[in-house]
Structures are given as C-alpha cells and as structure tokens.
Design an enzyme around this catalytic site. Structure first.
Site, short mmCIF file in Angstrom:
data_model
loop_
_atom_site.label_atom_id
_atom_site.label_comp_id
_atom_site.label_asym_id
_atom_site.label_seq_id
_atom_site.Cartn_x
_atom_site.Cartn_y
_atom_site.Cartn_z
N GLU A 158 -30.60 -2.71 -49.39
CA GLU A 158 -30.55 -1.26 -50.04
C GLU A 158 -29.68 -1.29 -51.44
O GLU A 158 -29.01 -0.36 -51.70
CB GLU A 158 -29.97 -0.25 -49.04
CG GLU A 158 -30.87 0.13 -47.76
CD GLU A 158 -30.67 1.26 -47.04
OE1 GLU A 158 -29.36 1.88 -47.16
OE2 GLU A 158 -31.71 1.62 -46.58
N GLU A 205 -36.82 -0.60 -42.13
CA GLU A 205 -36.00 0.45 -41.10
C GLU A 205 -36.66 1.63 -40.85
O GLU A 205 -36.66 2.62 -41.85
CB GLU A 205 -34.70 0.64 -41.87
CG GLU A 205 -33.78 -0.56 -41.87
CD GLU A 205 -32.04 -0.02 -42.37
OE1 GLU A 205 -31.83 0.92 -42.39
OE2 GLU A 205 -31.62 -1.05 -43.11
C1 GAL Z 1 -29.59 2.02 -44.00
C2 GAL Z 1 -28.78 0.93 -43.76
C3 GAL Z 1 -28.54 0.49 -42.39
C4 GAL Z 1 -28.08 1.33 -41.57
C5 GAL Z 1 -28.87 2.89 -41.77
C6 GAL Z 1 -28.29 4.02 -40.99
O1 GAL Z 1 -29.31 2.88 -44.93
O2 GAL Z 1 -29.36 -0.26 -44.48
O3 GAL Z 1 -27.56 -0.87 -42.49
O4 GAL Z 1 -26.69 1.96 -42.20
O5 GAL Z 1 -28.96 3.11 -43.00
O6 GAL Z 1 -28.04 3.96 -39.84
#
Ligand code: GAL
Length: 836
Positions: free
Chosen positions: A187, A256
């Site tokens: 990110e 994600e």
């Molecule tokens: C994303 C990040 C993850 C985790 C998630 C929130 O932005 O890439 O590592 O932090 O958010 O749970």
C-alpha cells in the site's frame, strides 16, 4: 544431408528442445498472467485466497487451519513475512516455532494449496512497527520507505534473504513449490502521493530489485497505481468491483478483501455480515476479477508484544471465516464455501469471454458470460438496499433479495444467492472450567531515583530511544525538594503536577504512593496527567511509569513518531509559582523489576517473596500474580477470562499470551446490523459498553497436562479471584433456510426442496432441539422467535431425525411439518439444536 533433411532435423531438434522445455515446465510449473487471470502451468485460473499469518497461531494449529481453508474452497494461502520476528537484531535470524516460515509453506503445499508470499518487508498488518525491526530506526541516516540508501540496503538484504531461502527450499512454483505470487512493499501508493519524487524513484527501485531476483513468479504491489511493469497493481478494500489495473494486459486482482476489521482496546468489535462479504466477491468476479484474497481468513492472536501501537487489541480475530481460536465462524465460513463452489462452476465461462452487461430495471444488472462452445454463466444483481426484485431472465423468473447477486453457472439454475444463507450458523460460548485458582502475589515497589542510577539526564527522553522496545515500560524518576516555608503547607492546597506525554499510558507515583493513572486512546495517543499531589517538606520522589502499547504500524515517516514523557512536567502552586521540572535531573530505569527477575518463569519467580491466602494483593497497581493448574480434559480451545483485571500481560509456561486490557471499555454506539448497503468498519459493531477484549486465547500446545505455570502482571489493579480458564465451544448449531433452493428463483422450472443440515463438532451430539419453526420465524441463531406464521409440528421432524446424532438432515417442505401454515408466503425453517 539435403536442405530439406537439414530443415527437418533442425525442426525435430527444436521440437525436442520445445518438448523438453514443456516437460520441465510441467514438472516444475510456471506462473504467468494475462488480462484475464493468473495462469498456472499455462491455465487461466480463478483463484480464491485467504490470509493466515503464521505467527498469529501456533505450528500445532497450522495443519487444521490450512485444512479448514481448503475445505472452505480456497486455492491459495496468503501471508506476510514478519521481518521483526525473523531478524530481531541485525544479521541474527530466527525461523523457529511460530516463525518457521518454511514449515508453514510446506504444510500449505502438502495440503495441495498455493501460497501468495507478501514479503513487504513493510507489512502494516496491525503488527508492531508494521513489521520493521526496531533496530532499523537507529541505522544512521535512515528514512523509511523512500529513496534512502540505508533503508534500501536493509530492505534489499532482507528480501534477498527470504527469496534465497525460498529458492533453497525449492518453494517457488517454477521449482515445483507452492509459491505462485509474491508481493513487494505494501500500500505504498498513498504514501507516494504525499512524498512525491523520492517516493516515485523508490517504487521503481523496489519493483526492479524484486523482479531482478528471478523468482519466476509474478510480483504484485497492492494499492500502487503506478506499479512498474511487469509488477501487477492490485486492489485492497471492502469492495473492489470498480478497480482496474494500470495496464490492460494485467489481471484484475484483489489482495485484501477485509472480512471484518481489527479490534482496538477501547473500541467496539467490528463484524462484517457474511451476505455483504459474499456480495462483494460476486460483484468483483462478475466485473472480471479473477483473484480474491480474504484478509483475514484466520486472523488469530497478537501474542506477546506483537500488536501495534494505537492500542491494537491482543485478539486479531477480524471476524474472519475461521475464528481466533481456529473454529469455524459460521455462517460466514460455510456461506463463502458455497459461494466458492458456485464461482468455480462458472470458471470456464468467466475465464474465456468478456460479459455482456444489461440493466433490466432500476438497480438491476445482469452479466452474462457466454462462450461460443456453449458454456454460459450469469450473475443477476439487485443493488437496491431495501427492496427485493423479481427478474425475468431467459425462461425463468428469479427472486433477488435486496443487495444481492444470484449466480447461475449454466445461465438457468440459480445455485447461490449472496443474501440467502444456506449454511449452518452456530452460537459459540465461553464456559468456565477452572475458576478456583489459588493465587500468590508479589507487589512491585515503584522505582525511584537513587545515587546509583545508571541512566540520568537533564532532560526528558523519548521512550523508545531508551528502551529500544525491549519492554513496554520505562520509569522516569526525579526529586523535588519542598521548602518548609512553602505556602501550600499551611493552606493544605497541594500543588498541581502536570505531565505531558506522547503516550500511551502513565502511572504517577509520589514517594511510592500511587497518585493516578491516565491513558490515551486510539484516536489520540497523547495524554496529560494533571492533578494535585501530596508533597512533604524535604525531598520527594516523583516516579512516572510510562507504558507503550506497541509501536505504530504505518503512516508517513512513522519511524519519527514518539512515545513517552516528552514534557513539559510542571508543578504549580509553589511560592515561586510554576516550577518546570522538565530540565532538572531525571533518572531512567528500563522495564519492571519483575521483568528483570523473569518472574514469568518458574526459576525467576523464586527470586522474590510471594504472599498467599487472604494476604494477596487486590486492586493494587504493579502487582504480579502466579498460580499453577492442571489442564482439564476435553479438546476445546482455551482462553482466560480476564474481566476482573485492569491491564497488563499474561504468561503461561513462559509464553506470553499477550497484553490484557479488559478495563478498557468499548466506546460508542453499536446499534442494529442490517447486511444490506455499503459496509464500513463502523457498521455492525458489537461489545459497546463492555470490555473490548475480555477473553485471551491460550494455545493448547502451550499447556502441559499438569503443573501449568500462569503469571499475570497487573498494572492498574484487579482481583485475580475473578480470572478463570474457559473453553470455547459450540453451544448450539442452527439452520435458517428458505424452503426452496432459492425461493422464487426458479418459479417456472419448479421448486426444489432444500434440506437443513446440522452438524455438531467432533465428539458432540445433538441433545436438544431448542427452537424449530417452519413458517415466518425471526431472529438469528441463539435468539430465534416464532413469527406470525408457524407450523405447530415444526419440532417433530428435527427431534425425530437429530437427537443423539452428530449430524442430521431435515427436508424443508410443508408435508414434513404437518402442512402449509400460510399458503402463498415464502416460508423458512429455522432450527437451533444444542450440541453436548
Ligand atoms: C491494510 C493493510 C493491512 C492491514 C489492513 C487493516 O491497509 O495493508 O496490512 O493493516 O489494512 O486491517
């Protein structure tokens, strides 16, 4: 040899080289991509992936978690690599126990699944310092995550270490291993926007460096719109249907898909409805997405001091499909399993053609993937958040609940609708099995300055600079001399002590007496102590215990963020007015006495005198407690109920199960949770007004059959008599399903009766039908109620078929329940059965 012959022999030669090449590829595998998908061994694939972070569970839990992921329909397990766990000091590596990365990957391989390895090494992840080792902050001249030579050198070193380790173990798909994808950075796009040119250069460098390592499998960068070729940029979020990669020859991937959200001490516990999660995936896939990863699929636990700053809780459950304890989180796990089956049935059509999209009505959308050879898959969507819709498609009429998508793998039969839960749900209970611990206590005296102090300065120091994060605790100690002619001695109006701290918790002691505690919040970690304190004539010892709750896990230049008492520290109400103590002599002491003495171990605990029986300390700050217990029988996962305690840390047999802080109550509104409509992390929360985290997971493998040594360090004060060992168990299982496969979805093709399946966990049987209603029942598993229509014989069938069995099935049709209680209505059958 004539030229013709030569040609043929050359061709033959080329052919055999080609064949040899293909054979090598088949034996060792290849991973490439095109605009549609990732290709494994030349085959486009729809890949369903789930995050399981190996240090957030124990190696003993891994095989079961991976198996459950496989049964849930996953193809890929995704994990970050945890740099600070692997390289605790420069060049000293650790790959044992929960950090045995190779073992974890090999277990995934044995289960027949692939791996997506997100090496980072920046990982965010609510993990201490975003995965960076603390020593990295002290490398001279370092600036994190930008075009900075010391940083790049350290990063490259670690990435190379991991890649060469994976290569040596032959773990990349091109070597016959399970790793089909890797990730560099994490990110970074949003950071790049803030930093500008040096960040753009860094992105290019990171991509080139990674690609140069020749792993043979594609690299991805998530949330990085300018990911340089051939790196694939991917999406993270609750929804990603509108995401497009930066080149039209890259596949649309979602790294994600947040299955819930993390818990913070002081915050409510987030939940994301299974229906909305399934809806987001179906929406992504109908729009051409071919890789979806659930973040998290199993969230697990932030053991020890691994959770990151801003008050991240010890539980990292995340409302993931497999819960923190390794049990299925139903109906989420089962609903997604059913979704994955439906998507896989569509795979040939999805991967070979682009869809035709039509809009048959307001908020309605239809995607049809029709191949020339005949394969056809359709996704029928209703985006309305309140109303159901009946959609005519082909020769059928399909009933679409609000905010839902039906999947038709043959363009006729709706096998799945994202809002209709066909899978079993369950109600989990935490049941106390041992609450009669016999505790001993040891009260730690507050530290105070002395002539022997090793670390002193005429200023206030940033906490991590001193502790290097070897402990949460740092004592700031100073002396204050009070003259007998101070006015306040006569008036009795004590001076006001004000202490400004960058966070996160502060305990104030004056002459060894506790004078107050203050703490920050996740929204603002800074804190101010301001209270009148008892000072006596002569010398006074001021001792401030500053406590860090993890280091930040991200944001711009997070290496520069501070913790601890940075001042000013002032005393107001003296004859001179305000006395600034910030620049007088301060002594520092790193950590607690009990930490130095290793009281969490049996050998260490022998070094102090413990008190027992009626004399044990209660509700006193800085108290250590210890006890021993035997492991009760049974196979359920264990936790400690810490609700009678304040804040501190807990160890079992020398393992830290993490920070406890049940004293931090979840603020805010929880409210109703309706699945439809755009999900945000403030929707569908639970635990408001209760501790953010009451239970703390105790991995089974950390227990011995007998003589388990349990130690609690309590900072605030609590009553250990309230601590109990609890088991997490499936109290009841429920089915809650409509009578036809998808009510009304196949009105013209006839209805198919569904069956309610109930399954108790291994070793348990259905002992009682707590609730059964065929008609229009309401509520959820654990609190069903009869609705205005109810078949009076609803209990007969489940009682007959289920009692005494581990698993059973009840056909959902009027004749089974003694007739139709309300003809013309789409009826459900809701049943709750107790497992014991
Ligand atoms: C994303 C990040 C993850 C985790 C998630 C929130 O932005 O890439 O590592 O932090 O958010 O749970």
């Amino acid at each position: 040899m004539g030229s013709q012959d030569l040609m043929e022999s050359l061709l033959r030669g080329k052919l055999s080289i080609l064949l040899l090449f293909l054979w090598v590829c088949a034996a060792t595998g290849s991973v490439t991509y095109d605009h549609k998908a990732i290709l494994v061994n030349g085959q486009r694939r729809i890949l369903i992936s789930g995050s399981i972070h190996y240090p957030r569970s124990t190696p003993q839990m891994w095989p079961d978690l991976i198996q459950k992921a496989k049964e849930g329909g996953l193809d890929v397990i995704q994990t970050y690599v945890f740099w600070n766990g692997h390289e605790p000091s420069p060049g000293k590596y650790y790959f044992e126990d929960r950090y045995d990365l190779v073992k974890f990957i090999k277990l995934v391989q044995q289960a027949g699944l692939y791996v997506h390895l997100r090496i980072g090494p920046y990982i965010c992840a609510e993990w201490n310092f975003g995965g960076f080792p603390v020593w990295l902050k002290y490398v001279p001249g370092i600036v994190f995550r930008t075009d900075n030579e010391p940083f790049k050198a350290a990063m490259q070193n670690f990435i190379e270490k991991i890649v060469s380790m994976m290569k040596a173990e032959r773990l990349f798909q091109t070597q016959g291993g399970p790793i089909i994808l890797s990730q560099i950075e994490n990110e970074f796009g949003p950071m790049e926007t803030s930093i500008g040119a040096p960040a753009i250069a860094y992105t290019k460098w990171a991509a080139q460096m990674a690609v140069g390592l020749n792993t043979g499998v594609p690299w991805i960068m998530c949330k990085q719109e300018d990911a340089p070729d051939p790196v694939i940029n991917t999406c993270n979020g609750f929804y990603c249907e509108n995401f497009t990669p930066n080149k039209n020859y890259k596949p649309k991937m979602w790294t994600e898909n947040w299955t819930g959200w993390f818990t913070e001490f002081g915050g409510a516990v987030p939940r994301r409805p299974a229906q909305d999660l399934a809806f987001s995936v179906a929406r992504f896939v109908q729009n051409g997405g071919s890789f979806v990863n659930y973040y998290m699929y199993h969230g697990g636990t932030n053991f020890g001091r691994t959770s990151s700053g801003r008050f991240k809780a010890t539980s990292y459950d995340f409302d993931a499909p497999i819960d923190e304890y390794g049990l299925l989180n139903e109906p989420k796990w089962g609903h997604l399993r059913d979704l994955h089956k439906a998507i896989k049935l569509c795979e040939p059509a999805l991967l070979s053609v682009d869809p035709t999209v039509s809009w048959p009505g307001n908020n309605l959308e239809v995607h049809v993937f029709k191949e020339k050879s005949g394969a056809c898959a359709a996704f029928l969507a209703n985006y309305d958040t309140k109303s159901s819709a009946t959609l005519t498609f082909g020769n059928g009429k399909y009933d679409l609940p609000p905010w839902s998508i039906s999947i038709l793998p043959d363009c006729k039969t709706a096998v799945f609708n994202t809002a209709r839960l066909g899978s079993q749900s369950s109600e989990m209970k935490m049941i106390a099995v041992n609450s009669g611990f016999s505790w001993q206590s040891y009260n730690e005296e507050p530290a105070s300055s002395s002539v022997d102090d090793q670390i002193t300065a005429y200023s206030l120091w940033e906490q991590i600079n001193v502790t290097r994060d070897s402990t949460d605790y740092l004592w700031y100690m100073t002396d204050v001399n009070i003259n007998p002619n101070e006015g306040f001695i006569k008036t009795g109006q004590s001076p006001l002590l004000t202490v400004m701290s960058a966070g996160h918790v502060l305990h104030v002691f004056i002459n060894s007496q506790h004078s107050g505690t203050v703490y920050g919040a996740s929204s603002s970690p800074k804190l101010t102590f301001s209270d009148r304190v008892n000072l006596r004539v002569g010398n006074n010892k001021i001792s401030l215990l500053s406590v860090a709750v993890g280091l930040p896990n991200g944001d711009l230049h997070f290496e520069t963020w501070n913790v601890g008492v940075l001042g000013p520290v002032t005393l107001d109400g003296l004859n001179e007015g305000i006395r600034d103590l910030s620049r007088q002599k301060w002594s520092y002491k790193i950590g607690l006495k009990g930490e130095t003495l290793n009281l969490h171990t049996i050998s260490g605990s022998a070094s102090v005198e413990w008190v027992q029986g009626s004399l044990i300390a209660k509700n006193q700050p800085l108290t250590w407690y210890k006890t021993t217990f035997n492991t009760p029988a049974g196979n359920d996962p264990w936790a400690l109920d810490m609700s009678s305690m304040g804040k501190g840390q807990v160890w079992i047999n020398g393992h830290s199960i993490g920070r406890h802080w049940p004293g931090y109550i979840a603020n805010g509104e929880c409210g109703e949770c309706y699945y439809a409509g755009t999900y945000t992390k403030t929707k569908c929360r639970t635990n408001c007004g209760e501790p953010s985290q009451r239970w703390y997971h105790v991995p089974r493998s950390w227990l011995n059959p007998s003589e388990n040594y349990l130690v609690v360090f309590e900072e605030f004060g609590g009553d250990p008599a309230g601590i109990s060992l609890v088991k997490r168990t499936t109290a009841s299982v429920c089915a809650d399903i409509y009578e036809t496969l998808m009510t009304g979805q196949m009105l013209d093709s006839g209805n198919v009766n569904t069956k309610a399946h109930l399954l108790c966990p291994p070793g348990k049987k259905i002992s009682h039908i707590k609730f059964a209603s065929y008609g229009l029942p309401q509520g959820n598993c654990g609190n069903f109620q009869e609705g205005k229509c109810h078949a009076h014989k609803s209990y007969n069938a489940p009682q007959r078929s289920c009692i005494g069995k581990q698993t059973c099935m009840v056909t959902v049709a009027p004749e089974v329940f003694g007739g139709d209680p309300c003809p013309g209505f789409a009826k459900k059958f809701s049943v709750e059965a107790l497992c014991s």
